[in-house]
Design a protein around this motif. Structure first.
Motif, short mmCIF file in Angstrom:
data_model
loop_
_atom_site.label_atom_id
_atom_site.label_comp_id
_atom_site.label_asym_id
_atom_site.label_seq_id
_atom_site.Cartn_x
_atom_site.Cartn_y
_atom_site.Cartn_z
N SER A 130 0.90 -1.31 0.08
CA SER A 130 -0.12 0.11 -0.05
C SER A 130 0.91 1.20 0.14
O SER A 130 0.46 2.29 -0.68
CB SER A 130 -0.92 -0.02 1.26
OG SER A 130 -1.98 -0.95 0.95
N CYS A 131 1.87 1.20 0.65
CA CYS A 131 2.82 2.53 0.96
C CYS A 131 3.81 2.84 -0.03
O CYS A 131 4.69 3.71 -0.24
CB CYS A 131 2.99 2.64 2.27
SG CYS A 131 4.34 1.90 2.81
N SER A 132 4.24 1.45 -0.64
CA SER A 132 5.41 1.62 -1.57
C SER A 132 5.17 0.82 -2.77
O SER A 132 5.60 1.71 -3.95
CB SER A 132 6.62 1.06 -0.67
OG SER A 132 6.71 -0.31 -0.32
N VAL A 133 5.09 -0.38 -2.67
CA VAL A 133 4.96 -0.90 -4.14
C VAL A 133 3.97 -0.58 -5.11
O VAL A 133 4.36 -0.46 -6.07
CB VAL A 133 4.66 -2.56 -3.68
CG1 VAL A 133 4.50 -3.18 -5.17
CG2 VAL A 133 5.78 -3.23 -2.87
N ASN A 134 2.65 -0.34 -4.55
CA ASN A 134 1.79 0.24 -5.59
C ASN A 134 2.08 1.40 -6.29
O ASN A 134 2.01 1.58 -7.30
CB ASN A 134 0.21 0.07 -4.74
CG ASN A 134 -0.20 -1.31 -4.72
OD1 ASN A 134 0.30 -2.24 -5.32
ND2 ASN A 134 -1.13 -1.43 -3.60
N PRO A 135 2.29 2.40 -5.27
CA PRO A 135 2.69 3.95 -5.78
C PRO A 135 3.96 3.77 -6.62
O PRO A 135 3.84 4.44 -7.89
CB PRO A 135 3.29 4.61 -4.33
CG PRO A 135 2.38 3.97 -3.36
CD PRO A 135 2.54 2.56 -3.64
N LEU A 183 4.74 1.05 -8.60
CA LEU A 183 4.31 0.64 -10.00
C LEU A 183 3.30 1.53 -10.52
O LEU A 183 3.24 1.47 -12.05
CB LEU A 183 3.60 -0.77 -9.52
CG LEU A 183 4.20 -1.94 -9.21
CD1 LEU A 183 3.35 -3.07 -8.62
CD2 LEU A 183 5.26 -2.43 -9.95
N GLY A 184 2.48 2.39 -9.92
CA GLY A 184 1.79 3.26 -10.27
C GLY A 184 2.34 4.44 -11.55
O GLY A 184 1.85 4.86 -12.39
N ARG A 185 3.69 4.37 -11.27
CA ARG A 185 4.45 5.28 -11.93
C ARG A 185 4.94 4.82 -13.21
O ARG A 185 5.64 5.45 -14.06
CB ARG A 185 5.93 5.90 -11.28
CG ARG A 185 5.60 6.49 -10.13
CD ARG A 185 6.61 7.00 -9.10
NE ARG A 185 6.24 7.85 -8.15
CZ ARG A 185 6.89 8.02 -6.93
NH1 ARG A 185 8.41 7.68 -6.91
NH2 ARG A 185 6.46 8.78 -5.99
N LEU A 186 4.66 3.45 -13.57
CA LEU A 186 5.21 3.07 -14.87
C LEU A 186 4.22 2.97 -16.00
O LEU A 186 3.14 3.18 -15.66
CB LEU A 186 5.50 1.40 -14.63
CG LEU A 186 6.47 0.76 -13.52
CD1 LEU A 186 6.24 -0.65 -13.37
CD2 LEU A 186 7.64 1.13 -13.84
#
Length: 165
Positions: free
Chosen positions: A28-33, A35-38
């Motif tokens: 929630s606080c690192s992986v998803n944000p 990945l969201g930048r890709l």
């Protein structure tokens, strides 16, 4: 004075649930944000890879271990004492079963399975954007529910551990 069976069981269960809470929290606080930048293809490819890689014995030991340990721990605690601590562990069991297992099985797994079937190399840019839109927001929202439930499970387990006398 040595540790009792219940104390050991509570400790193992608390650690197992904490591992799951940490996993969902990290997403929630690192992986998803991150990945969201890709780009769309980068995001979808990364999620396919992560979803395949997480299906391993270490993950299953914690995820399914919590699933098995929580009801056993609840039964053992109630056998020892009906107290606020035992009710906390019962609450942890319900929160985990509904908020973590239920959401995972009813929400995240079907999304993961649908993404896994996608041939991303044979998909147009427009289709990739549509596929990402259908996946990302819903998956992240479901993961946030799992995160809150998993952290709630940990908090209830800690309360249960503190409540043991």
């Amino acid at each position: 004075m040595g540790l009792t069976f219940l104390q050991i069981l509570l400790g193992i269960t608390a650690v197992s649930t904490a591992l799951m809470g940490g996993l969902f929290y990290a997403y929630s606080c690192s992986v998803n944000p991150g990945l969201g930048r890709l780009s769309d293809i980068g995001y979808l490819s990364a999620m396919q890879s992560i979803n395949r890689a997480i299906l391993n014995p270490v993950f299953f030991a914690s995820f399914l271990g919590s699933l098995a340990l929580l009801p056993v721990c609840t039964w053992a605690y109630f056998s020892y004492s009906v107290s606020p601590g035992s009710w906390c562990v019962l609450g942890a069991t319900f929160v985990y079963f509904i908020g973590v297992l239920g959401v995972t099985m009813a929400g995240n797994v079907p999304l993961n399975n649908a993404l896994d079937k996608a041939d991303l190399t044979a998909t147009s840019a427009g289709q990739l954007a549509e596929q990402r839109a259908a996946f990302e927001e819903r998956w992240n929202r479901l993961n946030m529910v799992r995160t809150v439930a998993a952290v709630g499970t940990v908090a209830l387990m800690v309360a249960g551990c503190i409540g043991l006398r």
